[in-house]
Design an enzyme around this catalytic site. Sequence first.
Site, PDB file in Angstrom:
ATOM      1  CB  VAL A 120      80.985  59.844  11.339  1.00  0.00           C
ATOM      2  CG1 VAL A 120      81.597  59.179  10.118  1.00  0.00           C
ATOM      3  CG2 VAL A 120      79.596  60.390  11.011  1.00  0.00           C
ATOM      4  CB  CYS A 121      84.853  57.219  11.745  1.00  0.00           C
ATOM      5  SG  CYS A 121      86.451  56.401  11.530  1.00  0.00           S
ATOM      6  CB  THR A 122      87.647  57.711  15.698  1.00  0.00           C
ATOM      7  OG1 THR A 122      87.919  58.823  14.833  1.00  0.00           O
ATOM      8  CG2 THR A 122      88.355  56.479  15.181  1.00  0.00           C
ATOM      9  CB  THR A 140      84.143  53.054  16.691  1.00  0.00           C
ATOM     10  OG1 THR A 140      85.051  54.113  16.351  1.00  0.00           O
ATOM     11  CG2 THR A 140      84.923  51.906  17.306  1.00  0.00           C
ATOM     12  CB  ALA A 173      81.851  51.131  10.711  1.00  0.00           C
TER      13      ALA A 173
END
Length: 330
Positions: A120-122, A140, A173
Amino acid sequence: MPKHPRSPPPMRRVIEVLAFPAVQLLDVTGPVQVFASANDFAAEAGTMPPYEVHIVTQGGQSVTASAGVALATRPLPAPGSALDTLVIAGGPGVAAAASDSALVDWVRQRTEDARRVASVCTGAFLLAASGALDGKRAATHWSVCAEFARRFPTVRVESDPIFVRDGTVWTSAGVTAGIDLALALVEEDLGRAAALAVARYLVVFLKRPGGQAQYSAVLSLQAADDSFGALHEWINQHLAGDISLPVLARQAGMSERSFSRRYAEATGMTPGRAVEQLRLEAARRLLLETRLPVKRIAQRCGFGSEETMRRSFNRLLAVAPQDYRARFSP
Protein backbone atom coordinates in the site's frame (compact mmCIF):
# COMPACT_ATOMS: atom_id res chain seq x y z
CA MET A 1 -27.60 -46.29 5.01
CA PRO A 2 -24.00 -45.43 4.10
CA LYS A 3 -22.81 -42.13 5.43
CA HIS A 4 -21.56 -39.66 2.88
CA PRO A 5 -18.29 -38.05 3.96
CA ARG A 6 -18.59 -34.38 4.70
CA SER A 7 -16.51 -32.03 2.61
CA PRO A 8 -13.87 -30.27 4.69
CA PRO A 9 -14.81 -26.76 5.85
CA PRO A 10 -13.32 -23.96 3.79
CA MET A 11 -9.99 -22.71 5.06
CA ARG A 12 -9.79 -19.17 6.38
CA ARG A 13 -7.31 -17.09 4.44
CA VAL A 14 -4.54 -15.81 6.71
CA ILE A 15 -3.69 -12.20 5.91
CA GLU A 16 -0.71 -10.47 7.50
CA VAL A 17 -0.47 -6.70 7.37
CA LEU A 18 3.08 -5.60 8.07
CA ALA A 19 3.42 -2.41 10.10
CA PHE A 20 6.46 -0.56 11.48
CA PRO A 21 7.16 2.57 13.55
CA ALA A 22 5.68 5.69 11.87
CA VAL A 23 3.52 3.61 9.56
CA GLN A 24 0.69 5.46 7.80
CA LEU A 25 -2.38 4.64 9.89
CA LEU A 26 -4.84 4.35 7.01
CA ASP A 27 -2.46 2.13 5.04
CA VAL A 28 -3.05 -0.43 7.79
CA THR A 29 -6.60 0.20 8.95
CA GLY A 30 -8.10 0.74 5.48
CA PRO A 31 -7.37 -2.75 4.13
CA VAL A 32 -7.97 -4.33 7.56
CA GLN A 33 -11.48 -2.84 7.68
CA VAL A 34 -12.27 -4.15 4.20
CA PHE A 35 -11.36 -7.69 5.21
CA ALA A 36 -13.13 -7.32 8.56
CA SER A 37 -16.31 -6.16 6.84
CA ALA A 38 -16.16 -9.15 4.50
CA ASN A 39 -15.98 -11.32 7.62
CA ASP A 40 -18.97 -9.53 9.12
CA PHE A 41 -21.11 -10.16 6.04
CA ALA A 42 -20.13 -13.82 6.02
CA ALA A 43 -21.05 -14.17 9.69
CA GLU A 44 -24.44 -12.54 9.06
CA ALA A 45 -25.02 -15.05 6.27
CA GLY A 46 -24.20 -17.92 8.61
CA THR A 47 -20.99 -18.90 6.83
CA MET A 48 -17.43 -19.09 8.03
CA PRO A 49 -15.62 -15.72 7.94
CA PRO A 50 -13.19 -15.97 5.04
CA TYR A 51 -10.29 -14.05 6.54
CA GLU A 52 -8.01 -14.26 9.55
CA VAL A 53 -6.25 -10.90 9.70
CA HIS A 54 -3.15 -10.12 11.76
CA ILE A 55 -1.24 -6.86 12.03
CA VAL A 56 2.39 -7.89 12.52
CA THR A 57 5.48 -5.92 13.44
CA GLN A 58 9.08 -6.50 14.30
CA GLY A 59 9.81 -7.44 17.91
CA GLY A 60 6.85 -6.13 19.87
CA GLN A 61 3.17 -6.19 20.78
CA SER A 62 2.37 -2.71 19.47
CA VAL A 63 3.55 -0.09 17.01
CA THR A 64 2.85 3.64 16.90
CA ALA A 65 1.63 5.03 13.60
CA SER A 66 2.72 8.41 12.23
CA ALA A 67 -0.60 9.84 13.45
CA GLY A 68 0.38 8.98 17.03
CA VAL A 69 -2.08 6.11 17.35
CA ALA A 70 -0.80 2.86 18.85
CA LEU A 71 -1.78 -0.32 17.03
CA ALA A 72 -1.96 -3.70 18.75
CA THR A 73 0.19 -6.10 16.77
CA ARG A 74 1.67 -9.57 16.75
CA PRO A 75 5.37 -10.42 16.41
CA LEU A 76 6.58 -11.36 12.96
CA PRO A 77 5.57 -14.97 12.26
CA ALA A 78 8.28 -17.46 11.52
CA PRO A 79 8.90 -18.04 7.82
CA GLY A 80 7.18 -21.17 6.63
CA SER A 81 4.01 -20.75 8.68
CA ALA A 82 0.67 -20.68 6.87
CA LEU A 83 0.01 -17.50 4.92
CA ASP A 84 -2.34 -16.53 2.11
CA THR A 85 -1.70 -12.79 1.61
CA LEU A 86 1.05 -10.47 2.81
CA VAL A 87 0.16 -6.76 2.79
CA ILE A 88 2.96 -4.24 3.37
CA ALA A 89 1.86 -0.80 4.53
CA GLY A 90 3.68 2.45 3.83
CA GLY A 91 4.25 5.68 5.66
CA PRO A 92 7.00 8.05 6.82
CA GLY A 93 8.81 5.19 8.55
CA VAL A 94 9.20 3.11 5.41
CA ALA A 95 12.72 4.37 4.65
CA ALA A 96 13.99 3.07 7.98
CA ALA A 97 12.07 -0.17 7.50
CA ALA A 98 13.51 -0.70 4.01
CA SER A 99 17.01 -0.13 5.42
CA ASP A 100 16.58 -2.82 8.09
CA SER A 101 18.26 -5.88 6.57
CA ALA A 102 16.58 -8.26 9.01
CA LEU A 103 13.11 -6.95 8.15
CA VAL A 104 13.87 -6.98 4.42
CA ASP A 105 15.04 -10.60 4.72
CA TRP A 106 11.81 -11.48 6.54
CA VAL A 107 9.75 -9.88 3.77
CA ARG A 108 11.77 -11.78 1.16
CA GLN A 109 11.12 -15.11 2.89
CA ARG A 110 7.49 -14.32 3.64
CA THR A 111 6.72 -13.49 0.01
CA GLU A 112 7.79 -17.04 -0.82
CA ASP A 113 5.27 -18.38 1.71
CA ALA A 114 2.39 -16.23 0.47
CA ARG A 115 -0.05 -17.02 -2.31
CA ARG A 116 0.01 -13.34 -3.16
CA VAL A 117 1.68 -10.21 -1.83
CA ALA A 118 0.57 -6.58 -1.87
CA SER A 119 1.86 -3.17 -0.87
CA VAL A 120 0.00 0.00 0.00
CA CYS A 121 1.33 3.42 -0.96
CA THR A 122 5.06 3.75 -0.15
CA GLY A 123 5.09 0.20 1.18
CA ALA A 124 6.25 -0.53 -2.39
CA PHE A 125 9.72 0.69 -1.31
CA LEU A 126 10.00 -2.08 1.28
CA LEU A 127 8.58 -4.66 -1.10
CA ALA A 128 11.00 -3.57 -3.83
CA ALA A 129 13.93 -3.73 -1.41
CA SER A 130 13.15 -7.42 -0.96
CA GLY A 131 13.42 -8.02 -4.70
CA ALA A 132 9.78 -9.05 -5.07
CA LEU A 133 9.11 -6.31 -7.64
CA ASP A 134 12.11 -6.92 -9.91
CA GLY A 135 10.95 -6.89 -13.52
CA LYS A 136 7.36 -6.15 -12.55
CA ARG A 137 4.95 -3.27 -12.97
CA ALA A 138 4.17 -1.39 -9.78
CA ALA A 139 2.33 1.61 -8.35
CA THR A 140 3.11 3.82 -5.39
CA HIS A 141 2.16 7.31 -4.18
CA TRP A 142 2.27 9.76 -7.07
CA SER A 143 4.59 12.13 -5.19
CA VAL A 144 7.41 9.58 -4.93
CA CYS A 145 7.15 7.83 -8.30
CA ALA A 146 10.26 9.55 -9.66
CA GLU A 147 12.29 8.67 -6.57
CA PHE A 148 11.03 5.09 -6.69
CA ALA A 149 12.03 4.77 -10.35
CA ARG A 150 15.54 6.05 -9.59
CA ARG A 151 16.06 3.68 -6.66
CA PHE A 152 14.59 0.61 -8.32
CA PRO A 153 15.34 0.82 -12.06
CA THR A 154 14.34 -2.82 -12.63
CA VAL A 155 10.75 -2.03 -11.56
CA ARG A 156 8.36 -0.48 -14.10
CA VAL A 157 6.67 2.12 -11.94
CA GLU A 158 3.32 3.48 -13.15
CA SER A 159 2.36 6.85 -11.71
CA ASP A 160 -1.30 6.93 -12.69
CA PRO A 161 -3.10 3.73 -11.61
CA ILE A 162 -4.92 3.30 -8.32
CA PHE A 163 -3.43 -0.18 -8.13
CA VAL A 164 -1.45 -2.50 -10.35
CA ARG A 165 -1.55 -6.28 -10.48
CA ASP A 166 1.38 -8.14 -12.00
CA GLY A 167 0.84 -11.84 -11.53
CA THR A 168 0.53 -12.56 -7.81
CA VAL A 169 1.99 -9.20 -6.81
CA TRP A 170 -0.32 -6.25 -6.22
CA THR A 171 0.78 -2.67 -5.49
CA SER A 172 -1.40 0.36 -4.81
CA ALA A 173 -1.11 4.10 -4.97
CA GLY A 174 -1.42 6.59 -2.13
CA VAL A 175 -3.10 5.92 1.22
CA THR A 176 -6.82 5.40 0.48
CA ALA A 177 -5.87 3.37 -2.59
CA GLY A 178 -5.20 0.56 -0.13
CA ILE A 179 -8.97 0.29 0.28
CA ASP A 180 -9.40 -0.02 -3.50
CA LEU A 181 -6.73 -2.73 -3.57
CA ALA A 182 -8.29 -4.65 -0.66
CA LEU A 183 -11.70 -4.54 -2.36
CA ALA A 184 -10.11 -5.97 -5.49
CA LEU A 185 -8.59 -8.79 -3.43
CA VAL A 186 -12.00 -9.52 -1.88
CA GLU A 187 -13.57 -9.52 -5.34
CA GLU A 188 -10.95 -12.00 -6.55
CA ASP A 189 -11.56 -14.25 -3.52
CA LEU A 190 -15.30 -14.01 -2.95
CA GLY A 191 -16.80 -12.53 -6.10
CA ARG A 192 -18.15 -9.18 -7.16
CA ALA A 193 -21.32 -9.32 -5.05
CA ALA A 194 -19.35 -9.73 -1.82
CA ALA A 195 -16.93 -6.93 -2.71
CA LEU A 196 -19.81 -4.65 -3.72
CA ALA A 197 -21.57 -5.28 -0.41
CA VAL A 198 -18.42 -4.27 1.47
CA ALA A 199 -17.94 -1.18 -0.69
CA ARG A 200 -21.52 -0.06 -0.14
CA TYR A 201 -21.24 -0.57 3.60
CA LEU A 202 -18.02 1.48 3.73
CA VAL A 203 -19.57 4.09 1.41
CA VAL A 204 -16.77 3.88 -1.13
CA PHE A 205 -16.64 2.98 -4.82
CA LEU A 206 -16.01 -0.65 -5.68
CA LYS A 207 -14.14 0.80 -8.63
CA ARG A 208 -13.55 4.53 -8.71
CA PRO A 209 -14.99 6.41 -11.70
CA GLY A 210 -12.43 6.07 -14.44
CA GLY A 211 -10.83 3.20 -12.57
CA GLN A 212 -7.27 4.40 -12.64
CA ALA A 213 -6.53 8.04 -11.83
CA GLN A 214 -4.84 8.70 -8.49
CA TYR A 215 -6.06 12.27 -8.41
CA SER A 216 -8.05 14.54 -10.68
CA ALA A 217 -6.69 17.36 -12.77
CA VAL A 218 -8.87 19.82 -10.84
CA LEU A 219 -7.33 18.64 -7.57
CA SER A 220 -3.80 18.95 -8.92
CA LEU A 221 -4.56 22.53 -10.03
CA GLN A 222 -6.16 23.55 -6.76
CA ALA A 223 -4.32 26.31 -4.92
CA ALA A 224 -4.34 26.84 -1.18
CA ASP A 225 -6.95 29.56 -1.49
CA ASP A 226 -8.57 27.93 -4.57
CA SER A 227 -8.58 31.35 -6.20
CA PHE A 228 -9.24 29.83 -9.62
CA GLY A 229 -11.76 27.19 -8.57
CA ALA A 230 -14.65 28.98 -10.27
CA LEU A 231 -12.59 29.34 -13.44
CA HIS A 232 -11.82 25.61 -13.51
CA GLU A 233 -15.51 24.86 -13.13
CA TRP A 234 -16.24 27.20 -16.03
CA ILE A 235 -13.56 25.54 -18.18
CA ASN A 236 -15.04 22.10 -17.55
CA GLN A 237 -18.42 23.39 -18.72
CA HIS A 238 -16.99 24.89 -21.92
CA LEU A 239 -14.35 22.37 -23.01
CA ALA A 240 -15.57 22.29 -26.61
CA GLY A 241 -15.52 26.06 -26.94
CA ASP A 242 -12.90 28.78 -27.23
CA ILE A 243 -10.69 28.58 -24.13
CA SER A 244 -7.83 30.70 -25.39
CA LEU A 245 -5.73 32.88 -23.11
CA PRO A 246 -7.71 36.07 -23.88
CA VAL A 247 -10.99 34.29 -23.10
CA LEU A 248 -9.63 32.91 -19.82
CA ALA A 249 -8.23 36.29 -18.77
CA ARG A 250 -11.58 37.96 -19.45
CA GLN A 251 -13.39 35.26 -17.51
CA ALA A 252 -11.00 35.81 -14.57
CA GLY A 253 -11.39 39.60 -14.81
CA MET A 254 -7.68 40.26 -15.37
CA SER A 255 -5.32 41.39 -18.08
CA GLU A 256 -3.67 38.56 -19.99
CA ARG A 257 -0.25 39.28 -18.47
CA SER A 258 -1.55 39.45 -14.89
CA PHE A 259 -3.68 36.37 -15.37
CA SER A 260 -0.83 34.30 -16.80
CA ARG A 261 1.49 35.30 -13.97
CA ARG A 262 -0.98 34.80 -11.13
CA TYR A 263 -2.30 31.54 -12.54
CA ALA A 264 1.17 30.05 -12.83
CA GLU A 265 1.99 31.16 -9.29
CA ALA A 266 -1.19 29.55 -7.93
CA THR A 267 -1.18 26.26 -9.86
CA GLY A 268 2.40 25.69 -10.97
CA MET A 269 1.55 25.51 -14.68
CA THR A 270 0.54 27.73 -17.57
CA PRO A 271 -3.15 28.24 -18.42
CA GLY A 272 -2.65 26.41 -21.72
CA ARG A 273 -1.21 23.32 -20.04
CA ALA A 274 -4.00 23.37 -17.45
CA VAL A 275 -6.68 23.45 -20.15
CA GLU A 276 -4.99 20.49 -21.83
CA GLN A 277 -4.99 18.57 -18.52
CA LEU A 278 -8.69 19.24 -17.97
CA ARG A 279 -9.57 18.25 -21.53
CA LEU A 280 -7.51 15.10 -21.16
CA GLU A 281 -9.28 14.16 -17.94
CA ALA A 282 -12.69 14.65 -19.54
CA ALA A 283 -11.64 12.55 -22.53
CA ARG A 284 -10.43 9.78 -20.23
CA ARG A 285 -13.81 9.65 -18.51
CA LEU A 286 -15.68 9.48 -21.80
CA LEU A 287 -13.40 6.76 -23.14
CA LEU A 288 -14.12 4.60 -20.12
CA GLU A 289 -17.75 5.45 -19.38
CA THR A 290 -19.21 5.67 -22.90
CA ARG A 291 -18.92 3.96 -26.26
CA LEU A 292 -18.58 7.20 -28.17
CA PRO A 293 -16.13 7.05 -31.08
CA VAL A 294 -12.73 8.59 -30.36
CA LYS A 295 -13.37 11.27 -32.98
CA ARG A 296 -16.58 12.38 -31.21
CA ILE A 297 -14.81 12.46 -27.85
CA ALA A 298 -12.02 14.60 -29.30
CA GLN A 299 -14.58 17.10 -30.57
CA ARG A 300 -16.64 17.10 -27.38
CA CYS A 301 -13.55 17.74 -25.22
CA GLY A 302 -12.22 20.54 -27.38
CA PHE A 303 -9.22 18.85 -28.98
CA GLY A 304 -10.55 19.67 -32.42
CA SER A 305 -9.30 16.52 -34.08
CA GLU A 306 -8.63 12.91 -33.18
CA GLU A 307 -4.95 13.37 -34.06
CA THR A 308 -4.56 16.30 -31.65
CA MET A 309 -6.06 14.25 -28.83
CA ARG A 310 -3.86 11.28 -29.72
CA ARG A 311 -0.73 13.44 -29.46
CA SER A 312 -1.87 14.78 -26.10
CA PHE A 313 -2.50 11.26 -24.78
CA ASN A 314 0.87 10.01 -26.00
CA ARG A 315 2.74 12.98 -24.54
CA LEU A 316 1.07 13.02 -21.12
CA LEU A 317 0.04 9.38 -20.60
CA ALA A 318 2.35 7.52 -23.00
CA VAL A 319 -0.62 5.65 -24.47
CA ALA A 320 -2.98 6.19 -27.41
CA PRO A 321 -6.70 6.84 -26.69
CA GLN A 322 -7.78 3.51 -28.21
CA ASP A 323 -5.21 1.61 -26.15
CA TYR A 324 -6.22 3.54 -23.03
CA ARG A 325 -9.85 2.48 -23.48
CA ALA A 326 -8.85 -1.14 -24.10
CA ARG A 327 -6.57 -1.24 -21.05
CA PHE A 328 -8.76 0.44 -18.45
CA SER A 329 -12.40 0.12 -19.44
CA PRO A 330 -14.49 -2.42 -17.48
